[in-house]
Enzyme design. Structure first.
Site, short mmCIF file in Angstrom:
data_model
loop_
_atom_site.label_atom_id
_atom_site.label_comp_id
_atom_site.label_asym_id
_atom_site.label_seq_id
_atom_site.Cartn_x
_atom_site.Cartn_y
_atom_site.Cartn_z
N LYS A 102 -13.32 -10.11 6.22
CA LYS A 102 -12.50 -8.98 5.77
C LYS A 102 -13.32 -7.70 5.72
O LYS A 102 -14.25 -7.57 4.92
CB LYS A 102 -11.95 -9.33 4.37
CG LYS A 102 -11.26 -8.22 3.65
CD LYS A 102 -9.79 -8.20 3.93
CE LYS A 102 -9.15 -6.97 3.27
NZ LYS A 102 -7.97 -6.52 3.98
N LYS A 113 1.98 -12.30 4.10
CA LYS A 113 3.23 -12.20 3.32
C LYS A 113 4.10 -13.43 3.56
O LYS A 113 4.62 -14.03 2.62
CB LYS A 113 4.02 -10.95 3.70
CG LYS A 113 3.33 -9.66 3.32
CD LYS A 113 4.21 -8.46 3.64
CE LYS A 113 3.36 -7.24 3.87
NZ LYS A 113 2.33 -7.01 2.87
N LYS A 168 -3.82 -9.76 -1.38
CA LYS A 168 -2.91 -9.44 -2.49
C LYS A 168 -1.60 -10.23 -2.43
O LYS A 168 -1.01 -10.56 -3.45
CB LYS A 168 -2.66 -7.94 -2.59
CG LYS A 168 -1.63 -7.36 -1.61
CD LYS A 168 -0.46 -6.75 -2.34
CE LYS A 168 0.73 -6.43 -1.49
NZ LYS A 168 0.75 -6.41 -0.07
N GLY A 201 0.80 -1.22 0.00
CA GLY A 201 0.00 0.00 0.00
C GLY A 201 0.84 1.27 0.00
O GLY A 201 0.47 2.26 -0.66
N ASN A 202 1.98 1.24 0.70
CA ASN A 202 2.81 2.45 0.82
C ASN A 202 3.42 2.88 -0.51
O ASN A 202 3.87 4.01 -0.64
CB ASN A 202 3.93 2.23 1.86
CG ASN A 202 4.95 1.18 1.43
OD1 ASN A 202 4.59 0.12 0.92
ND2 ASN A 202 6.21 1.47 1.63
P1 ADP Z 1 1.30 -3.87 2.73
O1 ADP Z 1 0.44 -2.75 2.28
O2 ADP Z 1 2.70 -3.76 2.19
O3 ADP Z 1 0.70 -5.22 2.50
P2 ADP Z 1 0.88 -4.30 5.59
O4 ADP Z 1 0.58 -3.17 6.52
O5 ADP Z 1 -0.23 -5.21 5.24
O6 ADP Z 1 1.53 -3.64 4.30
O7 ADP Z 1 2.08 -5.17 6.20
C1 ADP Z 1 3.29 -4.58 6.63
C2 ADP Z 1 3.25 -4.36 8.14
O8 ADP Z 1 3.34 -5.60 8.84
C3 ADP Z 1 4.40 -3.56 8.70
O9 ADP Z 1 4.20 -2.17 8.60
C4 ADP Z 1 4.46 -4.05 10.16
O10 ADP Z 1 3.89 -3.09 11.04
C5 ADP Z 1 3.59 -5.30 10.19
N1 ADP Z 1 4.15 -6.47 10.88
C6 ADP Z 1 3.44 -7.30 11.68
N2 ADP Z 1 4.18 -8.28 12.17
C7 ADP Z 1 5.43 -8.10 11.68
C8 ADP Z 1 6.66 -8.81 11.81
N3 ADP Z 1 6.75 -9.92 12.55
N4 ADP Z 1 7.76 -8.35 11.17
C9 ADP Z 1 7.68 -7.22 10.42
N5 ADP Z 1 6.54 -6.50 10.24
C10 ADP Z 1 5.42 -6.93 10.86
MG MG Z 2 -1.15 -5.87 3.44
#
Ligand code: ADP
Ligand code: MG
Length: 315
Positions: A129, A275, A213, A11-12
């Site tokens: 969701k 992820k 995604k 998203g960023n």
């Molecule tokens: P995107 O839009 O890239 O999918 P998300 O917000 O869904 O982003 O996922 C990224 C976020 O996951 C990070 O900003 C972080 O706060 C969070 N996160 C949760 N658990 C972990 C972890 N174990 N290690 C790293 N990041 C984590």
């Molecule tokens: Mg995400």
């Protein structure tokens, strides 16, 4: 054929936290995000790009809701298609311009992409969701009875629609994407997890759902038989004890190590967990042990692709 990387933009890459998201702002972010992709191409990798759509489809849903007395609201899967067009246009134009600027003249194409899901997926029995705007209880009751929405009260913030998040079974346009890649095109596909469709009597039709995604990116990378799945987000990689004093970013893990951390509950549902799940499944499904997945930050994409940044999952 050269090394194929499926890059999943978080998203960023399109909208940063706390930005209202006017078009100019989103486009400027997309230009910035195109640099790491250009850099991958300059290093000789073949690239297919996919991306999230949360804030964008959320805004489209608000537009639908606010204008529902003037123009008919569209089904969720059509909103998903709209968001693919909106985001695909930005990425396609920004990447095209940036590639030309560095003398890498390549066709860039974004593809409206359908992703097959199973209508019998258990996710449809318990939609979880949350999507779109918050509603008053009165409006929520009306949407539940008139449009059959499932709505839940969200921690005092109002009522919100929840939909199923089923498993991506196949990328419908996979063969078309392969042909475009083979012809040298840079393809943007399966945005926002893809448009969820089901097959009924051998015909495809849209279904109200949202596909994660990261899992869709895993499906795309598998269907294209890519060597690398590169998931780019807003943190340097995968951490254990995330947010705690003993937090530690992992450089490299095996699928077995990843599974162990998973069962310890190290990764947050809805952010890092999908992820890691996507990365593990991509690598676990490797027949010849050649597949690797990397989770890292957008800024360090090129270093991550070389295994010098981010968290690599490899057998
Ligand atoms: P995107 O839009 O890239 O999918 P998300 O917000 O869904 O982003 O996922 C990224 C976020 O996951 C990070 O900003 C972080 O706060 C969070 N996160 C949760 N658990 C972990 C972890 N174990 N290690 C790293 N990041 C984590
Ligand atoms: Mg995400």
């Amino acid at each position: 054929m050269s090394h194929l990387i499926v890059v999943a933009l978080g998203g960023n890459a399109i909208l940063k936290a706390n930005q209202p998201g006017d078009f100019g702002e989103q486009l400027a972010n997309v230009y910035e995000s195109s640099n790491p992709i250009v850099s991958l191409l300059r290093h000789g990798y073949q690239v297919v790009v996919t991306h999230g759509n949360g804030p964008q489809v959320g805004n489209i849903l608000i537009q639908n809701e606010e204008a529902n007395k003037v123009v008919p609201a569209m089904p969720l899967y059509v909103c998903g298609a709209e968001s693919q067009g909106l985001i695909g246009y930005m990425i396609q134009q920004a990447l095209g311009n940036e590639l030309k600027r560095v003398g890498l003249d390549r066709p860039v194409v974004s593809l409206v992409t359908q992703v097959l899901v199973d209508p019998a997926d258990p996710a449809f029995d318990k939609p979880t969701k949350p999507i779109g705007p918050f509603y008053t209880e009165k409006r929520a009751q009306k949407l539940m009875s008139e449009r059959g929405f499932k709505m839940v009260e969200d921690a005092g913030r109002g009522w919100r629609r929840v939909v199923a998040s089923p498993e991506p079974k196949a990328i419908v346009e996979g063969p078309a994407i392969k042909a475009l890649v083979a012809a040298g095109a840079l393809v943007v596909a399966s945005g926002g997890g893809g448009i969820p469709v089901v097959s009924r009597e051998s015909r495809l039709e849209g279904i109200e759902a949202v596909i994660d995604k990261d899992l869709a990116a895993m499906r795309l990378a598998s269907d294209l038989d890519a060597e690398t799945l590169l998931i780019l987000t807003d943190v340097p990689g995968v951490a254990v004890n995330y947010g705690k004093p003993d937090q530690k970013f992992l450089k490299s893990i095996t699928p077995a190590e990843g599974r162990a951390y998973m069962s310890e509950g190290q990764f947050k549902a809805g952010s890092m967990k999908p992820k890691v799940e996507a990365a593990l499944r991509f690598v676990e499904s490797s027949i010849d042990g050649r597949r690797r997945a990397i989770i890292g930050s957008l800024e360090q994409a090129a270093e991550a692709a070389r295994g010098e940044a981010g968290t690599t999952v490899q057998a």
